[in-house]
Design an enzyme around this catalytic site. Sequence first.
Site, short mmCIF file in Angstrom:
data_model
loop_
_atom_site.label_atom_id
_atom_site.label_comp_id
_atom_site.label_asym_id
_atom_site.label_seq_id
_atom_site.Cartn_x
_atom_site.Cartn_y
_atom_site.Cartn_z
N GLY A 47 0.86 -1.18 0.00
CA GLY A 47 0.00 0.00 0.00
C GLY A 47 0.90 1.23 0.00
O GLY A 47 1.87 1.30 0.77
N ALA A 48 0.56 2.20 -0.86
CA ALA A 48 1.48 3.32 -1.10
C ALA A 48 1.92 4.05 0.18
O ALA A 48 3.13 4.18 0.42
CB ALA A 48 0.85 4.27 -2.11
N ARG A 89 9.79 -1.85 -5.46
CA ARG A 89 8.44 -1.67 -6.03
C ARG A 89 8.45 -0.35 -6.79
O ARG A 89 8.36 0.74 -6.19
CB ARG A 89 7.37 -1.68 -4.93
CG ARG A 89 7.36 -3.02 -4.17
CD ARG A 89 6.00 -3.38 -3.64
NE ARG A 89 5.01 -3.65 -4.67
CZ ARG A 89 3.71 -3.79 -4.43
NH1 ARG A 89 3.25 -3.64 -3.22
NH2 ARG A 89 2.86 -4.05 -5.40
N GLN A 194 -6.02 -8.83 -2.02
CA GLN A 194 -5.93 -7.87 -0.91
C GLN A 194 -7.33 -7.45 -0.44
O GLN A 194 -7.51 -7.08 0.72
CB GLN A 194 -5.14 -6.62 -1.35
CG GLN A 194 -3.65 -6.83 -1.55
CD GLN A 194 -3.32 -7.20 -2.98
OE1 GLN A 194 -4.10 -7.84 -3.68
NE2 GLN A 194 -2.13 -6.82 -3.43
N ASP A 235 -1.44 4.55 -6.31
CA ASP A 235 0.00 4.37 -6.13
C ASP A 235 0.80 5.48 -6.78
O ASP A 235 1.96 5.71 -6.43
CB ASP A 235 0.44 3.01 -6.69
CG ASP A 235 0.05 1.91 -5.73
OD1 ASP A 235 -1.11 1.48 -5.76
OD2 ASP A 235 0.90 1.55 -4.90
O1 MRU Z 1 0.23 -4.24 -4.54
P1 MRU Z 1 -0.34 -3.48 -3.38
O2 MRU Z 1 -1.14 -4.32 -2.46
O3 MRU Z 1 0.72 -2.66 -2.67
O4 MRU Z 1 -1.34 -2.44 -4.05
C1 MRU Z 1 -1.93 -1.47 -3.24
C2 MRU Z 1 -2.91 -0.63 -3.96
O5 MRU Z 1 -3.12 -0.74 -5.14
C3 MRU Z 1 -3.58 0.42 -3.13
O6 MRU Z 1 -4.86 0.69 -3.63
C4 MRU Z 1 -2.75 1.71 -3.20
O7 MRU Z 1 -1.43 1.47 -2.81
C5 MRU Z 1 -3.31 2.77 -2.35
S1 MRU Z 1 -3.16 2.40 -0.64
C6 MRU Z 1 -3.82 3.64 0.27
#
Ligand code: MRU
Length: 341
Positions: A47-48, A89, A194, A235
Amino acid sequence: MRTIDWNNENSTIVMIDQTLLPVEYKVIECDNIASLTEAISSLRVRGAPALGAAGGFGIALAATLSSASYMEKLLDELRRIGNVIKATRPTAVNLAWGVDRVLDAARDAYDTDSIQSIVLAEAKAIANEDVELNKRLGAHGAALLEDGDTVMTHCNAGRMACVDWGTALGVVRSAIEAGKEIKVIACETRPLNQGGRITAWELMEDSIPVTLITDSMSAHVMQQGMVDSVIVGADCITQDAVFNKIGTYTHSIVAKEHEIPFYVAAPVSTFDFERMEDQVEIEQRDADELRYIANCQIAPLDVPVYNPAFDATPMENVTAVITENGIFRPPFLLDEVRIAQ
Ligand code: MRU
């Protein structure tokens, strides 16, 4: 506890291992950079905004572990490790943002000890600010929701994707805190689920009504009038697009077709208006994420696989972006977002 934090006693990073949810709630400790990069790559922390904190704490951990005897050597080492962390990432801009913000703060240092204390203080500030700004973001976004609304969301943009509270789910939490009854439809979010594993779990922990659907049901539930708005996280937000978990673009098209508001909730640190959509690298993930579910083979082992982690939703599909500085309806300029309060 917070999704990710600094352990003052051991000088380590502690985090909830999100790969084990919802079956097991386990807190793990990263006491070296290899364990941190493994945790980021395998989505133990994800998550970002949470990645922003992970990047900051990663530099603090590297500074704590270093035996560099003079400043330039330590700064070089931290920059090199920062590049290693950033590469884990590539799409989530907050990871690089967290690393760079902490490295920039180190410029004020006058010796190696002061580098260590400055980078740790800055990393902790990123984590603390994340909680505070998600509350502000949530309060702005809550005004968009009516009592009795059902919000559809994708992936997990909740407290587990942040240090606490959440962005998209932070809006839901703030609306509920303001006395509104809000229900959530959570898309499962293949391939790593997720939505099913984390969003459903964290909402149920808070007794927020949630119904789980597969990603392919989103058009049906919108057609059936079961969704009042879609709220997702991001992201990376460029001038022309919003990058979020693969599948988000599909939901935006369906929402537009059914005239359902499509909101993106993200902090200002996720904006990258120096780039356009075609300049953003989309992370490609391991093929086995599609060939197996929970160690069970579900596809031929040698089937060719395409597995991008994110997609780009064109800005014209976005009704508004909800930030800690307010709500912005496209087209808008980054300066407007930055200076608004
Ligand atoms: O691959 P992930 O689980 O890190 O992807 C996360 C997302 O796509 C979320 O929607 C994004 O990071 C926003 S989190 C507030």
